[in-house]
Design a protein around this motif. Structure first.
Motif, PDB file in Angstrom:
ATOM      1  N   GLY A 182       2.263   0.547 -12.225  1.00 24.90           N
ATOM      2  CA  GLY A 182       1.485  -0.603 -11.780  1.00 24.90           C
ATOM      3  C   GLY A 182       1.220  -0.577 -10.292  1.00 24.90           C
ATOM      4  O   GLY A 182       1.526   0.384  -9.584  1.00 24.90           O
ATOM      5  N   GLU A 183       0.639  -1.670  -9.832  1.00 23.14           N
ATOM      6  CA  GLU A 183       0.236  -1.778  -8.435  1.00 23.14           C
ATOM      7  C   GLU A 183       0.848  -3.016  -7.801  1.00 23.14           C
ATOM      8  O   GLU A 183       0.811  -4.102  -8.373  1.00 23.14           O
ATOM      9  N   PHE A 184       1.416  -2.834  -6.616  1.00 25.30           N
ATOM     10  CA  PHE A 184       1.987  -3.950  -5.871  1.00 25.30           C
ATOM     11  C   PHE A 184       0.902  -4.650  -5.067  1.00 25.30           C
ATOM     12  O   PHE A 184      -0.032  -4.017  -4.580  1.00 25.30           O
ATOM     13  N   LYS A 185       1.084  -5.956  -4.896  1.00 31.43           N
ATOM     14  CA  LYS A 185       0.200  -6.765  -4.065  1.00 31.43           C
ATOM     15  C   LYS A 185       1.057  -7.806  -3.354  1.00 31.43           C
ATOM     16  O   LYS A 185       1.932  -8.419  -3.967  1.00 31.43           O
ATOM     17  N   CYS A 186       0.800  -7.982  -2.064  1.00 33.28           N
ATOM     18  CA  CYS A 186       1.544  -8.972  -1.290  1.00 33.28           C
ATOM     19  C   CYS A 186       0.982 -10.366  -1.568  1.00 33.28           C
ATOM     20  O   CYS A 186      -0.226 -10.582  -1.477  1.00 33.28           O
ATOM     21  N   THR A 246       0.835  -1.208   0.000  1.00 38.21           N
ATOM     22  CA  THR A 246       0.000   0.000   0.000  1.00 38.21           C
ATOM     23  C   THR A 246       0.866   1.254   0.000  1.00 38.21           C
ATOM     24  O   THR A 246       0.601   2.202  -0.752  1.00 38.21           O
ATOM     25  N   ASP A 247       1.904   1.269   0.825  1.00 34.12           N
ATOM     26  CA  ASP A 247       2.809   2.426   0.874  1.00 34.12           C
ATOM     27  C   ASP A 247       3.477   2.658  -0.484  1.00 34.12           C
ATOM     28  O   ASP A 247       3.571   3.797  -0.946  1.00 34.12           O
ATOM     29  N   LEU A 248       3.950   1.585  -1.111  1.00 30.42           N
ATOM     30  CA  LEU A 248       4.591   1.720  -2.426  1.00 30.42           C
ATOM     31  C   LEU A 248       3.596   2.200  -3.479  1.00 30.42           C
ATOM     32  O   LEU A 248       3.951   2.988  -4.361  1.00 30.42           O
ATOM     33  N   ASN A 249       2.364   1.738  -3.382  1.00 30.13           N
ATOM     34  CA  ASN A 249       1.344   2.143  -4.359  1.00 30.13           C
ATOM     35  C   ASN A 249       0.975   3.625  -4.218  1.00 30.13           C
ATOM     36  O   ASN A 249       0.604   4.267  -5.207  1.00 30.13           O
ATOM     37  N   ARG A 250       1.074   4.160  -3.020  1.00 29.24           N
ATOM     38  CA  ARG A 250       0.737   5.571  -2.766  1.00 29.24           C
ATOM     39  C   ARG A 250       1.871   6.518  -3.126  1.00 29.24           C
ATOM     40  O   ARG A 250       1.644   7.689  -3.378  1.00 29.24           O
ATOM     41  N   ASP A 251       3.102   6.024  -3.127  1.00 31.59           N
ATOM     42  CA  ASP A 251       4.276   6.871  -3.301  1.00 31.59           C
ATOM     43  C   ASP A 251       4.659   6.975  -4.777  1.00 31.59           C
ATOM     44  O   ASP A 251       5.245   6.049  -5.339  1.00 31.59           O
TER      45      ASP A 251
END
Length: 146
Positions: free
Chosen positions: A64-68, A52-57
């Motif tokens: 793209g979007e990161f997902k764990c 979530t932090d990486l997606n906001r920054d």
């Protein structure tokens, strides 16, 4: 190729900052990366929060979007992460210091579990493995025992 005299320089940031701290070692996927490219790292919180932090920054410069998709709780997330990154160095991709790997997912998971188990100081029974389904919000947790 195993070169015992060679220890890779992981990146400019200090990997010691999370040594001795409880947290997680995680694997993230990104929807624009080719299949088999993963971001591996650690957090004192969770892999989901890190994604979530990486997606906001916007400063990450990563589209793209990161997902764990995987994380394991550990008593020493910094040391575990550092050892994982050293073991997986030959699979590292991107600029020096970036934690992106072109690797078989099962090998990455196995390496993370082994390193977290090695860095437990007898507390392995307190570790919990979280497995996330990348297509949804389904997650399962497992307590791992030695």
């Amino acid at each position: 190729m195993n070169m015992p005299f060679f220890k890779p320089i992981l990146n400019e940031r200090s990997y010691k900052q999370n040594h001795g701290k409880r947290g997680v070692v995680y694997i993230l996927i990104n929807n624009v990366f080719k299949e088999g490219i993963y971001k591996i790292g650690c957090s004192q919180y969770s892999g989901e929060k890190r994604a979530t932090d990486l997606n906001r920054d916007a400063n990450t410069g990563t589209p793209g979007e990161f997902k764990c998709i995987f994380q394991i709780e550990t008593l020493d997330c910094g040391l575990s992460e550092e050892n994982v990154l050293i073991k997986l160095f030959k699979y590292q991709r991107g600029k020096p210091g970036q934690e992106f790997f072109d690797i078989d997912l099962n090998l990455a998971k196995k390496t993370i579990i082994e390193e977290c188990k090695n860095n437990t100081n007898g507390g392995w029974d307190r570790h919990k493995l979280w497995i996330y389904h990348p297509e949804g919000n389904i997650k399962r947790s497992y307590h791992l025992d030695g």
